[in-house]
Design a protein around this motif. Structure first.
Motif, PDB file in Angstrom:
ATOM      1  N   PHE A   1      -5.876  -1.790   2.712  1.00  0.00           N
ATOM      2  CA  PHE A   1      -4.465  -2.018   2.404  1.00  0.00           C
ATOM      3  C   PHE A   1      -3.883  -0.872   1.580  1.00  0.00           C
ATOM      4  O   PHE A   1      -2.737  -0.459   1.799  1.00  0.00           O
ATOM      5  CB  PHE A   1      -4.291  -3.342   1.663  1.00  0.00           C
ATOM      6  N   CYS A   2      -4.645  -0.358   0.633  1.00  0.00           N
ATOM      7  CA  CYS A   2      -4.175   0.770  -0.180  1.00  0.00           C
ATOM      8  C   CYS A   2      -3.996   2.011   0.679  1.00  0.00           C
ATOM      9  O   CYS A   2      -3.008   2.752   0.538  1.00  0.00           O
ATOM     10  CB  CYS A   2      -5.168   1.054  -1.314  1.00  0.00           C
ATOM     11  N   PHE A   3      -4.946   2.250   1.569  1.00  0.00           N
ATOM     12  CA  PHE A   3      -4.880   3.396   2.470  1.00  0.00           C
ATOM     13  C   PHE A   3      -3.644   3.312   3.368  1.00  0.00           C
ATOM     14  O   PHE A   3      -2.895   4.289   3.524  1.00  0.00           O
ATOM     15  CB  PHE A   3      -6.155   3.438   3.318  1.00  0.00           C
ATOM     16  N   LEU A   4      -3.410   2.140   3.946  1.00  0.00           N
ATOM     17  CA  LEU A   4      -2.258   1.955   4.830  1.00  0.00           C
ATOM     18  C   LEU A   4      -0.947   1.995   4.057  1.00  0.00           C
ATOM     19  O   LEU A   4       0.094   2.380   4.609  1.00  0.00           O
ATOM     20  CB  LEU A   4      -2.389   0.631   5.586  1.00  0.00           C
ATOM     21  N   LEU A   5      -0.983   1.610   2.786  1.00  0.00           N
ATOM     22  CA  LEU A   5       0.213   1.715   1.955  1.00  0.00           C
ATOM     23  C   LEU A   5       0.662   3.171   1.850  1.00  0.00           C
ATOM     24  O   LEU A   5       1.854   3.475   2.000  1.00  0.00           O
ATOM     25  CB  LEU A   5      -0.061   1.161   0.555  1.00  0.00           C
ATOM     26  N   VAL A   6      -0.281   4.067   1.593  1.00  0.00           N
ATOM     27  CA  VAL A   6       0.048   5.491   1.479  1.00  0.00           C
ATOM     28  C   VAL A   6       0.531   6.032   2.821  1.00  0.00           C
ATOM     29  O   VAL A   6       1.509   6.791   2.889  1.00  0.00           O
ATOM     30  CB  VAL A   6      -1.169   6.292   0.969  1.00  0.00           C
ATOM     31  N   GLU A   7      -0.139   5.624   3.904  1.00  0.00           N
ATOM     32  CA  GLU A   7       0.300   6.050   5.235  1.00  0.00           C
ATOM     33  C   GLU A   7       1.726   5.584   5.504  1.00  0.00           C
ATOM     34  O   GLU A   7       2.566   6.342   5.986  1.00  0.00           O
ATOM     35  CB  GLU A   7      -0.646   5.476   6.303  1.00  0.00           C
ATOM     36  N   GLY A   8       1.992   4.334   5.189  1.00  0.00           N
ATOM     37  CA  GLY A   8       3.328   3.801   5.395  1.00  0.00           C
ATOM     38  C   GLY A   8       4.364   4.503   4.541  1.00  0.00           C
ATOM     39  O   GLY A   8       5.480   4.778   4.994  1.00  0.00           O
ATOM     40  N   PHE A   9       3.994   4.807   3.311  1.00  0.00           N
ATOM     41  CA  PHE A   9       4.910   5.491   2.398  1.00  0.00           C
ATOM     42  C   PHE A   9       5.300   6.865   2.936  1.00  0.00           C
ATOM     43  O   PHE A   9       6.462   7.264   2.851  1.00  0.00           O
ATOM     44  CB  PHE A   9       4.244   5.643   1.025  1.00  0.00           C
ATOM     45  N   MET A  10       4.344   7.589   3.483  1.00  0.00           N
ATOM     46  CA  MET A  10       4.616   8.947   3.939  1.00  0.00           C
ATOM     47  C   MET A  10       5.472   8.978   5.204  1.00  0.00           C
ATOM     48  O   MET A  10       6.154   9.962   5.461  1.00  0.00           O
ATOM     49  CB  MET A  10       3.301   9.699   4.205  1.00  0.00           C
ATOM     50  N   TYR A  11       5.456   7.898   5.991  1.00  0.00           N
ATOM     51  CA  TYR A  11       6.136   7.952   7.281  1.00  0.00           C
ATOM     52  C   TYR A  11       7.257   6.928   7.446  1.00  0.00           C
ATOM     53  O   TYR A  11       7.935   6.933   8.474  1.00  0.00           O
ATOM     54  CB  TYR A  11       5.109   7.761   8.415  1.00  0.00           C
ATOM     55  N   THR A  12       7.464   6.073   6.453  1.00  0.00           N
ATOM     56  CA  THR A  12       8.527   5.075   6.581  1.00  0.00           C
ATOM     57  C   THR A  12       9.902   5.726   6.561  1.00  0.00           C
ATOM     58  O   THR A  12      10.110   6.780   5.945  1.00  0.00           O
ATOM     59  CB  THR A  12       8.439   4.040   5.439  1.00  0.00           C
ATOM     60  N   ARG A  13      10.855   5.095   7.232  1.00  0.00           N
ATOM     61  CA  ARG A  13      12.221   5.614   7.250  1.00  0.00           C
ATOM     62  C   ARG A  13      12.953   5.288   5.947  1.00  0.00           C
ATOM     63  O   ARG A  13      13.915   5.970   5.589  1.00  0.00           O
ATOM     64  CB  ARG A  13      12.979   5.021   8.433  1.00  0.00           C
ATOM     65  N   SER A  14      12.535   4.224   5.280  1.00  0.00           N
ATOM     66  CA  SER A  14      13.205   3.810   4.048  1.00  0.00           C
ATOM     67  C   SER A  14      12.176   3.365   3.017  1.00  0.00           C
ATOM     68  O   SER A  14      11.618   2.266   3.124  1.00  0.00           O
ATOM     69  CB  SER A  14      14.200   2.681   4.327  1.00  0.00           C
ATOM     70  N   ARG A  15      11.921   4.216   2.053  1.00  0.00           N
ATOM     71  CA  ARG A  15      10.963   3.866   1.004  1.00  0.00           C
ATOM     72  C   ARG A  15      11.508   2.748   0.118  1.00  0.00           C
ATOM     73  O   ARG A  15      10.738   1.936  -0.410  1.00  0.00           O
ATOM     74  CB  ARG A  15      10.634   5.111   0.175  1.00  0.00           C
ATOM     75  N   SER A  16      12.797   2.705  -0.065  1.00  0.00           N
ATOM     76  CA  SER A  16      13.394   1.647  -0.886  1.00  0.00           C
ATOM     77  C   SER A  16      13.185   0.282  -0.237  1.00  0.00           C
ATOM     78  O   SER A  16      12.895  -0.707  -0.923  1.00  0.00           O
ATOM     79  CB  SER A  16      14.881   1.916  -1.116  1.00  0.00           C
ATOM     80  N   LYS A  17      13.327   0.199   1.095  1.00  0.00           N
ATOM     81  CA  LYS A  17      13.082  -1.068   1.786  1.00  0.00           C
ATOM     82  C   LYS A  17      11.606  -1.436   1.737  1.00  0.00           C
ATOM     83  O   LYS A  17      11.249  -2.615   1.643  1.00  0.00           O
ATOM     84  CB  LYS A  17      13.552  -0.969   3.235  1.00  0.00           C
ATOM     85  N   TYR A  18      10.757  -0.426   1.802  1.00  0.00           N
ATOM     86  CA  TYR A  18       9.311  -0.657   1.713  1.00  0.00           C
ATOM     87  C   TYR A  18       8.975  -1.297   0.360  1.00  0.00           C
ATOM     88  O   TYR A  18       8.265  -2.308   0.298  1.00  0.00           O
ATOM     89  CB  TYR A  18       8.587   0.676   1.879  1.00  0.00           C
ATOM     90  N   LEU A  19       9.510  -0.734  -0.707  1.00  0.00           N
ATOM     91  CA  LEU A  19       9.282  -1.282  -2.034  1.00  0.00           C
ATOM     92  C   LEU A  19       9.911  -2.668  -2.157  1.00  0.00           C
ATOM     93  O   LEU A  19       9.308  -3.573  -2.744  1.00  0.00           O
ATOM     94  CB  LEU A  19       9.861  -0.347  -3.098  1.00  0.00           C
ATOM     95  N   ARG A  20      11.093  -2.832  -1.614  1.00  0.00           N
ATOM     96  CA  ARG A  20      11.758  -4.141  -1.662  1.00  0.00           C
ATOM     97  C   ARG A  20      10.904  -5.218  -1.011  1.00  0.00           C
ATOM     98  O   ARG A  20      10.762  -6.329  -1.554  1.00  0.00           O
ATOM     99  CB  ARG A  20      13.110  -4.053  -0.956  1.00  0.00           C
ATOM    100  N   ASN A  21      10.330  -4.912   0.153  1.00  0.00           N
ATOM    101  CA  ASN A  21       9.493  -5.889   0.846  1.00  0.00           C
ATOM    102  C   ASN A  21       8.257  -6.247   0.030  1.00  0.00           C
ATOM    103  O   ASN A  21       7.851  -7.417  -0.038  1.00  0.00           O
ATOM    104  CB  ASN A  21       9.080  -5.344   2.210  1.00  0.00           C
ATOM    105  N   LEU A  22       7.637  -5.246  -0.585  1.00  0.00           N
ATOM    106  CA  LEU A  22       6.462  -5.514  -1.415  1.00  0.00           C
ATOM    107  C   LEU A  22       6.809  -6.432  -2.587  1.00  0.00           C
ATOM    108  O   LEU A  22       6.081  -7.389  -2.881  1.00  0.00           O
ATOM    109  CB  LEU A  22       5.869  -4.203  -1.928  1.00  0.00           C
ATOM    110  N   LEU A  23       7.911  -6.147  -3.259  1.00  0.00           N
ATOM    111  CA  LEU A  23       8.306  -6.963  -4.406  1.00  0.00           C
ATOM    112  C   LEU A  23       8.720  -8.365  -3.964  1.00  0.00           C
ATOM    113  O   LEU A  23       8.419  -9.355  -4.656  1.00  0.00           O
ATOM    114  CB  LEU A  23       9.451  -6.287  -5.162  1.00  0.00           C
ATOM    115  N   LEU A  24       9.408  -8.464  -2.840  1.00  0.00           N
ATOM    116  CA  LEU A  24       9.820  -9.764  -2.334  1.00  0.00           C
ATOM    117  C   LEU A  24       8.616 -10.642  -2.051  1.00  0.00           C
ATOM    118  O   LEU A  24       8.555 -11.807  -2.471  1.00  0.00           O
ATOM    119  CB  LEU A  24      10.665  -9.592  -1.066  1.00  0.00           C
ATOM    120  N   PHE A  25       7.632 -10.091  -1.350  1.00  0.00           N
ATOM    121  CA  PHE A  25       6.460 -10.889  -1.013  1.00  0.00           C
ATOM    122  C   PHE A  25       5.529 -11.060  -2.212  1.00  0.00           C
ATOM    123  O   PHE A  25       4.721 -11.993  -2.228  1.00  0.00           O
ATOM    124  CB  PHE A  25       5.732 -10.285   0.184  1.00  0.00           C
TER     125      PHE A  25
END
Length: 276
Positions: free
Chosen positions: A72-96
């Motif tokens: 999960f940590c590895f995929l988090l970094v992968e997702g961070f580097m390639y996501t279109r919106s890092r703010s939405k990525y963080l929002r989803n993590l905090l929401l869940f």
């Protein structure tokens, strides 16, 4: 824009396989943590096992579960580097993280509770519940940390004159150290799952992501400070075999993977209450 990392012929594992391995191993781990302790208390062991057999089953299941978090940590970094919106990525993590907290507290923190929680029970348990936070908080803290670091490291690219490049690199290094220390302190203060070890693992995967094998080796060594983490070795091998490919099918199911964590531990808690 993140430059594509060089891949090798032996790297044949996609993110789909990593995700499946992670959620299956996590499920096995939480079934053991959420149910088997009550079999010790009731002395009723399944599958004709005795106490030694159920102990072995418990240890095997918890050891299998060690594969999940590093992936999960590895995929988090992968997702961070390639996501279109890092703010939405963080929002989803905090929401869940917020959605998952009560199921996490019921199933894994208040692990010897075998009755459905009512609203009147909550005030008396708040101190216990506030002492430990679910893994989504760890991932969110790690994401914030690498986001801060990335805002400095992305400026250290070829093309700067030597003097400016050196200054920027030094600033990036100092900022990274301060950021990691601050993020680790927050994880400790909040009592997040995997504590500062999780933040360090995410930081290692981010900082050394361009080097083959190094992030996996360093991450494995760093996590050895935690119980059972030596059993996570297969997950690091799978990361080394990762080919950088992400399927559109799995991308459409991203909210399934987000929701799987709170849903499955809530189901385990309900089953526990019904059985015991």
């Amino acid at each position: 824009m993140e430059k594509e990392i060089k891949r090798y012929p032996f790297q044949i594992i996609s993110s789909d396989i990593l995700k499946i391995v992670a959620i299956v191993s996590m499920l096995i781990d939480h079934v053991a943590a959420g149910l088997i302790p009550f079999q010790y208390a009731t002395k009723v062991y399944p599958f004709g096992l005795d106490i030694d057999g159920i102990t072995m089953l418990y240890n095997v299941m918890r050891n299998i579960g060690r594969l999940a978090f590093p992936i999960f940590c590895f995929l988090l970094v992968e997702g961070f580097m390639y996501t279109r919106s890092r703010s939405k990525y963080l929002r989803n993590l905090l929401l869940f993280a917020i959605i998952s907290e009560i199921p996490f507290d019921l199933c894994l923190v208040d692990s010897y509770n075998v009755s459905f929680l009512t609203l009147s029970d909550i005030p008396g348990k708040m101190q216990d519940f506030m002492a430990d936070q679910n893994v989504y908080f760890t991932l969110a803290i790690g994401l914030i940390a690498i986001w801060v670091m990335d805002s400095f490291w992305e400026k250290v690219v070829p093309g700067y004159d030597v003097v400016l490049y050196g200054k920027l690199r030094n600033i990036a290094v100092i900022t990274s150290v301060i950021t990691i220390c601050a993020a680790c302190a927050v994880a400790i203060l909040l009592g997040t799952d995997y504590s500062f070890h999780g933040v360090l693992l995410i930081s290692i995967f981010y900082l050394f992501r361009r080097f083959p094998i190094l992030p996996e080796a360093a991450g494995y060594i760093e996590m050895m400070g935690l119980n059972r983490e030596q059993w996570a070795l297969p997950s690091y091998i799978l990361m080394i075999l990762y080919n950088g490919k992400r399927s559109m099918t799995m991308k459409r199911l991203k909210y399934f993977f987000y929701a799987f964590y709170p849903v499955h531990i809530l189901i385990i808690y309900i089953i526990r209450c019904i059985i015991y």
